[in-house]
Design a protein around this motif. Structure first.
Motif, PDB file in Angstrom:
ATOM      1  N   THR A  35      66.752   0.927  79.622  1.00  0.00           N
ATOM      2  CA  THR A  35      66.097   2.214  79.442  1.00  0.00           C
ATOM      3  C   THR A  35      66.876   3.016  78.402  1.00  0.00           C
ATOM      4  OG1 THR A  35      67.345   2.914  81.357  1.00  0.00           O
ATOM      5  CG2 THR A  35      65.019   2.500  81.683  1.00  0.00           C
ATOM      6  N   PRO A  36      66.203   3.738  77.530  1.00  0.00           N
ATOM      7  CA  PRO A  36      66.913   4.459  76.489  1.00  0.00           C
ATOM      8  C   PRO A  36      67.803   5.572  77.071  1.00  0.00           C
ATOM      9  CG  PRO A  36      64.585   5.031  76.475  1.00  0.00           C
ATOM     10  CD  PRO A  36      64.763   3.950  77.477  1.00  0.00           C
ATOM     11  N   PRO A  37      68.955   5.839  76.448  1.00  0.00           N
ATOM     12  CA  PRO A  37      69.869   6.817  77.004  1.00  0.00           C
ATOM     13  C   PRO A  37      69.272   8.222  77.073  1.00  0.00           C
ATOM     14  CG  PRO A  37      70.620   6.011  74.847  1.00  0.00           C
ATOM     15  CD  PRO A  37      69.435   5.202  75.237  1.00  0.00           C
ATOM     16  N   GLN A  38      68.284   8.507  76.196  1.00  0.00           N
ATOM     17  CA  GLN A  38      67.735   9.868  76.172  1.00  0.00           C
ATOM     18  C   GLN A  38      66.656  10.068  77.232  1.00  0.00           C
ATOM     19  OE1 GLN A  38      67.268   7.565  73.928  1.00  0.00           O
ATOM     20  NE2 GLN A  38      65.218   7.583  73.044  1.00  0.00           N
ATOM     21  N   MET A  39      66.372   9.020  78.031  1.00  0.00           N
ATOM     22  CA  MET A  39      65.306   9.149  79.030  1.00  0.00           C
ATOM     23  C   MET A  39      65.672  10.237  80.044  1.00  0.00           C
ATOM     24  SD  MET A  39      63.900   6.227  81.537  1.00  0.00           S
ATOM     25  CE  MET A  39      63.042   6.637  83.045  1.00  0.00           C
ATOM     26  N   PRO A  40      64.796  11.228  80.243  1.00  0.00           N
ATOM     27  CA  PRO A  40      65.132  12.325  81.150  1.00  0.00           C
ATOM     28  C   PRO A  40      65.130  11.900  82.617  1.00  0.00           C
ATOM     29  CG  PRO A  40      62.905  12.577  80.298  1.00  0.00           C
ATOM     30  CD  PRO A  40      63.489  11.393  79.602  1.00  0.00           C
ATOM     31  N   HIS A  41      65.761  12.709  83.451  1.00  0.00           N
ATOM     32  CA  HIS A  41      65.766  12.459  84.890  1.00  0.00           C
ATOM     33  C   HIS A  41      64.748  13.389  85.541  1.00  0.00           C
ATOM     34  CE1 HIS A  41      69.386   9.827  85.058  1.00  0.00           C
ATOM     35  NE2 HIS A  41      69.433  10.288  83.829  1.00  0.00           N
ATOM     36  N   LEU A  42      63.985  12.846  86.507  1.00  0.00           N
ATOM     37  CA  LEU A  42      62.857  13.612  87.023  1.00  0.00           C
ATOM     38  C   LEU A  42      63.098  14.319  88.350  1.00  0.00           C
ATOM     39  CD1 LEU A  42      59.700  11.465  86.274  1.00  0.00           C
ATOM     40  CD2 LEU A  42      60.529  13.474  85.121  1.00  0.00           C
ATOM     41  N   HIS A  43      64.004  13.821  89.154  1.00  0.00           N
ATOM     42  CA  HIS A  43      64.274  14.398  90.479  1.00  0.00           C
ATOM     43  C   HIS A  43      62.993  14.528  91.303  1.00  0.00           C
ATOM     44  CE1 HIS A  43      68.407  15.017  89.439  1.00  0.00           C
ATOM     45  NE2 HIS A  43      68.047  15.645  88.338  1.00  0.00           N
ATOM     46  N   LEU A  44      62.368  13.389  91.590  1.00  0.00           N
ATOM     47  CA  LEU A  44      61.172  13.373  92.437  1.00  0.00           C
ATOM     48  C   LEU A  44      61.553  13.716  93.874  1.00  0.00           C
ATOM     49  CD1 LEU A  44      59.282  10.107  91.397  1.00  0.00           C
ATOM     50  CD2 LEU A  44      58.970  12.405  90.537  1.00  0.00           C
ATOM     51  N   THR A  45      60.572  14.171  94.641  1.00  0.00           N
ATOM     52  CA  THR A  45      60.824  14.369  96.079  1.00  0.00           C
ATOM     53  C   THR A  45      60.917  12.976  96.716  1.00  0.00           C
ATOM     54  OG1 THR A  45      58.486  14.323  96.580  1.00  0.00           O
ATOM     55  CG2 THR A  45      59.467  16.498  96.116  1.00  0.00           C
ATOM     56  N   PRO A  46      61.574  12.858  97.874  1.00  0.00           N
ATOM     57  CA  PRO A  46      61.641  11.539  98.530  1.00  0.00           C
ATOM     58  C   PRO A  46      60.259  10.947  98.773  1.00  0.00           C
ATOM     59  CG  PRO A  46      63.229  13.027  99.522  1.00  0.00           C
ATOM     60  CD  PRO A  46      62.435  13.848  98.555  1.00  0.00           C
ATOM     61  N   SER A  47      59.270  11.766  99.186  1.00  0.00           N
ATOM     62  CA  SER A  47      57.955  11.180  99.482  1.00  0.00           C
ATOM     63  C   SER A  47      57.278  10.685  98.190  1.00  0.00           C
ATOM     64  CB  SER A  47      57.058  12.165 100.231  1.00  0.00           C
ATOM     65  OG  SER A  47      56.885  13.306  99.461  1.00  0.00           O
ATOM     66  N   ALA A  48      57.450  11.394  97.084  1.00  0.00           N
ATOM     67  CA  ALA A  48      56.848  10.930  95.817  1.00  0.00           C
ATOM     68  C   ALA A  48      57.512   9.620  95.377  1.00  0.00           C
ATOM     69  CB  ALA A  48      57.015  11.992  94.737  1.00  0.00           C
ATOM     70  N   PHE A  49      58.822   9.548  95.560  1.00  0.00           N
ATOM     71  CA  PHE A  49      59.528   8.315  95.206  1.00  0.00           C
ATOM     72  C   PHE A  49      59.062   7.145  96.082  1.00  0.00           C
ATOM     73  CE2 PHE A  49      62.692   5.714  93.406  1.00  0.00           C
ATOM     74  CZ  PHE A  49      63.278   4.988  94.422  1.00  0.00           C
ATOM     75  N   LEU A  50      58.862   7.394  97.383  1.00  0.00           N
ATOM     76  CA  LEU A  50      58.402   6.329  98.285  1.00  0.00           C
ATOM     77  C   LEU A  50      56.996   5.855  97.910  1.00  0.00           C
ATOM     78  CD1 LEU A  50      59.819   7.583 101.721  1.00  0.00           C
ATOM     79  CD2 LEU A  50      60.615   5.660 100.349  1.00  0.00           C
ATOM     80  N   GLU A  51      56.163   6.779  97.422  1.00  0.00           N
ATOM     81  CA  GLU A  51      54.812   6.391  96.971  1.00  0.00           C
ATOM     82  C   GLU A  51      54.915   5.413  95.801  1.00  0.00           C
ATOM     83  OE1 GLU A  51      51.923   6.463  98.102  1.00  0.00           O
ATOM     84  OE2 GLU A  51      52.447   7.727  99.785  1.00  0.00           O
TER      85      GLU A  51
END
Ligand code: SF4
Length: 306
Positions: free
Chosen positions: A246-262
């Motif tokens: 993944t490119p180093p400039q890729m941003p971090h999203l900080h999803l909620t746990p339920s969105a990540f589980l989806e």
């Protein structure tokens, strides 16, 4: 009616950038192939969709997701828990999606290419900015072994359909060839596949890859060295060997746990990729509470929904 979310993401696609996915199948796999490398569970191939999501429901879900999208989207991707061209309202869908799509975002469809010869499918595909089809074999025994198609599909007609569509399509046409060790990696087979791809007009890119997610059957990826060796056969073709990095400039999203589980319910995510959606401490927390499972696949660690 399926309660599975229709829109998922945004996800960082290795090949197309930030993508918001539209799943036309709902909770169950609906595909006319049962590829041995599929990241979805094994399922008997079907010739038509049995669970058909209403068009209005899909459009509304996309509208809401676009309004709340936290990144600048590169592509709005029509896909499926299976094959999206089986969806009977595909033309109406893409015509409804076009006006909703932001100007910097392209519409993309990911298909197995099996129905490109059907006039109604072609009419819908012409509206997409990018059409990606997979092609793993051009010899019938290899095709049956790797893609395990519906018995009503004929390889010759599929290849004719791809050529016919490519002759008329003016958008970006991308082919993907996935190589499975000991199944479609023989040089003579790859050469036959290359000879076919050389006839496909307007081919913008050919992605050559191997298994990098947990497959539904017990099959193995080819080594990187073998992939590089096979790449030498792809003369006069715009070949790309995608990397997992993944490119180093890729941003971090900080999803909620339920969105990540989806997201995880749709496909396992590598630890590397997961760290772009949730901080390490939150992932450790989900692991400690058995909400997710960690499994090694080859050299790559994946999180699975438990
Ligand atoms: S075409 Fe795609 S969804 Fe269908 S079985 Fe193959 S990999 Fe899975």
């Amino acid at each position: 009616m399926s309660k599975a979310p229709i829109v998922f993401g945004p996800l960082r696609s290795r090949r197309f950038g930030w993508s918001l996915g539209i799943d036309l199948s709902g909770a169950i796999k609906q595909c006319n192939f049962d590829c041995i490398y599929c990241e979805l569970a094994k399922a008997k191939p079907i010739d038509r969709m049995y669970t058909i999501l209403p068009l209005e429901m899909i459009v509304q879900a996309v509208q809401e997701a676009l309004a709340n999208c936290p990144v600048r989207l590169d592509v709005l991707t029509t896909t499926a828990n299976g094959e999206p061209t089986l969806y009977p309202h595909l033309l109406d869908l893409i015509c409804a999606l076009k006006p909703l799509t932001p100007p910097h975002t392209q519409t993309l469809i990911l298909s197995n290419g099996s129905l490109f010869g059907k006039p109604e499918v072609q009419r819908a595909l012409h509206h997409y900015d990018i059409v990606k089809f997979s092609l793993d074999a051009t010899l019938s025994p290899v095709f049956k072994k790797i893609d395990r198609p519906s018995k009503n599909l004929c390889l010759e007609s599929i290849l004719e359909g791809i050529l016919d569509f490519a002759n008329q399509y003016s958008g970006m046409l991308v082919a993907e060839v996935l190589v499975v060790q000991g199944v479609n990696d023989a040089p003579e087979h790859i050469q036959a596949l290359v000879s076919f791809l050389q006839q496909v007009k307007n081919l913008a890119r050919v992605d050559l890859s191997t298994i990098d997610r947990p497959p539904s059957y017990k099959v193995q990826p080819t080594s990187h060295a073998q992939l590089l060796q096979l790449a030498t056969h792809f003369e006069n073709l715009p070949l790309s060997l995608p990397s997992r990095t993944t490119p180093p400039q890729m941003p971090h999203l900080h999803l909620t746990p339920s969105a990540f589980l989806e997201l995880l319910k749709r496909r396992p995510l590598s630890v590397e990729e997961s760290l772009h959606y949730m901080p390490k401490s939150a992932l450790d927390d989900l692991l400690a509470h058995h909400a997710i499972i960690l499994r090694k696949v080859g050299l790559v660690d994946f999180y699975y929904a438990s």
